[in-house]
Scaffold this motif. Structure first.
Motif, short mmCIF file in Angstrom:
data_model
loop_
_atom_site.label_atom_id
_atom_site.label_comp_id
_atom_site.label_asym_id
_atom_site.label_seq_id
_atom_site.Cartn_x
_atom_site.Cartn_y
_atom_site.Cartn_z
N TRP A 185 0.82 -1.22 0.00
CA TRP A 185 0.00 0.00 0.00
C TRP A 185 0.85 1.26 0.00
O TRP A 185 0.31 2.37 -0.09
N GLU A 187 2.71 3.81 -1.76
CA GLU A 187 2.84 4.19 -3.17
C GLU A 187 4.26 4.59 -3.54
O GLU A 187 4.69 4.40 -4.69
N ASP A 216 -6.84 -2.38 -6.01
CA ASP A 216 -6.96 -2.54 -4.56
C ASP A 216 -7.42 -1.25 -3.90
O ASP A 216 -8.24 -1.27 -2.96
N LEU A 217 -6.89 -0.12 -4.35
CA LEU A 217 -7.30 1.16 -3.76
C LEU A 217 -8.77 1.44 -4.03
O LEU A 217 -9.49 1.94 -3.15
N GLU A 218 -9.23 1.13 -5.22
CA GLU A 218 -10.63 1.36 -5.56
C GLU A 218 -11.53 0.44 -4.75
O GLU A 218 -12.57 0.87 -4.24
N ARG A 219 -11.14 -0.80 -4.62
CA ARG A 219 -11.98 -1.76 -3.90
C ARG A 219 -12.04 -1.47 -2.40
O ARG A 219 -13.10 -1.52 -1.79
N GLU A 220 -10.88 -1.13 -1.82
CA GLU A 220 -10.82 -0.98 -0.36
C GLU A 220 -11.12 0.44 0.12
O GLU A 220 -11.75 0.62 1.17
N LEU A 221 -10.68 1.44 -0.62
CA LEU A 221 -10.79 2.82 -0.15
C LEU A 221 -11.57 3.74 -1.08
O LEU A 221 -11.83 4.89 -0.73
N HIS A 222 -11.94 3.24 -2.27
CA HIS A 222 -12.66 4.03 -3.27
C HIS A 222 -11.89 5.29 -3.66
O HIS A 222 -12.46 6.38 -3.78
N VAL A 223 -10.57 5.13 -3.83
CA VAL A 223 -9.73 6.24 -4.27
C VAL A 223 -8.84 5.75 -5.41
O VAL A 223 -8.73 4.54 -5.67
N GLN A 224 -8.19 6.69 -6.07
CA GLN A 224 -7.28 6.38 -7.15
C GLN A 224 -5.83 6.57 -6.68
O GLN A 224 -5.58 7.26 -5.69
#
Length: 314
Positions: A185, A187, A216-224
């Motif tokens: 995670w 970056e 993974d970011l979209e699935r877990e945190l809804h961010v790019q």
């Protein structure tokens, strides 16, 4: 000249075991593993008997906790190699793991200061996993575990950057893969790994790494991913990443990791001395822990901040 094998090696990273020559002893009981970990991490330090008992068995009444400690000390002594049994010193008030310096503990070797790439890579090889795995209810061990993990991640990042500075992309990629596997995670770590992969010719691996992070970011945190990570992805995708990055070889400073508080204190003292407020400073510690390197790094940083040549060191 052949190196002499230590009389006992204690492994605490990724496992808890004792090694004496070809013989290996794994400690199965969790309470025994916790006891050995506490002793090995604090060699030659008298540990109050009551405090150690309550640390290991906090839910027991004092008498039961002390009785448990007595039984476990007897069991541990029986499992130690004969040469090490006398190192476990037990009195009515204190417990001391009185091992000589020749007794190796992987944690202590990992925590030494490093000044060369060879030393850094050797330290990274020592980290085979988290401190005292399977022990998840001991606050002292958990705090030390996280500190060691962060030190390891910092070491991996430093190794990646150091090999990239030397244009050795394959070695950078080796350590970058390991870095991302431990901290997927982060970056900054992902960008280092993407760059190293692309520059070794593993362009598909670099692009796949970005796609996995974005997913993974979209699935877990809804961010790019961060803009700089996305920009790097497009540079690699469109073949804009320059292979011939020019490393900065002007600095002859040794590689240095950690000791930020001590370094800042020394730099502040040097600044005061330059302003006419000099004083005597003692830097103390066990042989080999990096006292000279610490002072040399502080001198280098002071010179860099001051914008002048480094102070003379005698």
């Amino acid at each position: 000249m052949e190196s002499i094998a230590p009389p006992l090696r204690i492994v605490l990273l990724g496992d808890i075991r004792l090694e004496a020559g070809e013989a290996r002893t794994n400690l199965q009981r969790e309470s025994l593993r916790r006891l050995m970990t506490h002793l090995a991490l604090q060699p030659r330090q008298p540990l109050p008997r009551k405090q150690l008992a309550f640390t290991l068995w906090p839910d027991n009444d004092p008498a039961d906790a002390l009785a448990n400690l007595r039984r476990h000390l007897h069991l541990l002594r029986s499992l130690l190699p004969p040469i090490a049994r006398e190192w476990l010193v037990v009195s009515t008030q204190h417990i001391v793991w009185n091992a000589p310096p020749e007794c190796q503990v992987d944690v202590h070797a990992f925590e030494r200061e490093w000044t060369t790439l060879h030393e850094m890579e050797a330290a990274a090889e020592l980290y085979r996993g988290d401190l005292a795995p399977g022990i998840d209810t001991d606050d002292d061990i958990l705090v030390r575990r996280e500190a060691l993990r962060q030190r390891y991640l910092l070491l991996l990042k430093s190794l990646v950057r150091a090999w990239m500075d030397r244009s050795d992309w394959s070695r950078a990629w080796r350590w970058a893969r390991l870095l991302v596997s431990h901290d997927p995670w982060d970056e900054e770590a992902v960008r280092l790994a993407m760059t190293a992969a692309a520059l070794t010719g593993s362009r598909t691996a670099a692009l796949d790494m970005y796609c996995a992070l974005a997913r993974d970011l979209e699935r877990e945190l809804h961010v790019q991913p961060a803009p700089e990570t996305t920009a790097l992805y497009h540079d690699i995708l469109h073949h804009r990443l320059a292979r011939s990055m020019t490393p900065d070889r002007s600095s002859k400073a040794p590689l240095f990791i950690g000791r930020d508080d001590e370094l800042q204190q020394l730099v502040d003292l040097m600044r005061s001395a330059a302003q006419g407020r000099g004083r005597i400073v003692f830097v103390s510690g066990q042989p080999g822990v990096g006292k000279t390197t610490l002072v040399q790094e502080a001198v280098r940083r002071f010179g860099a901040m001051d914008g002048t040549s480094e102070p003379r060191v005698f």
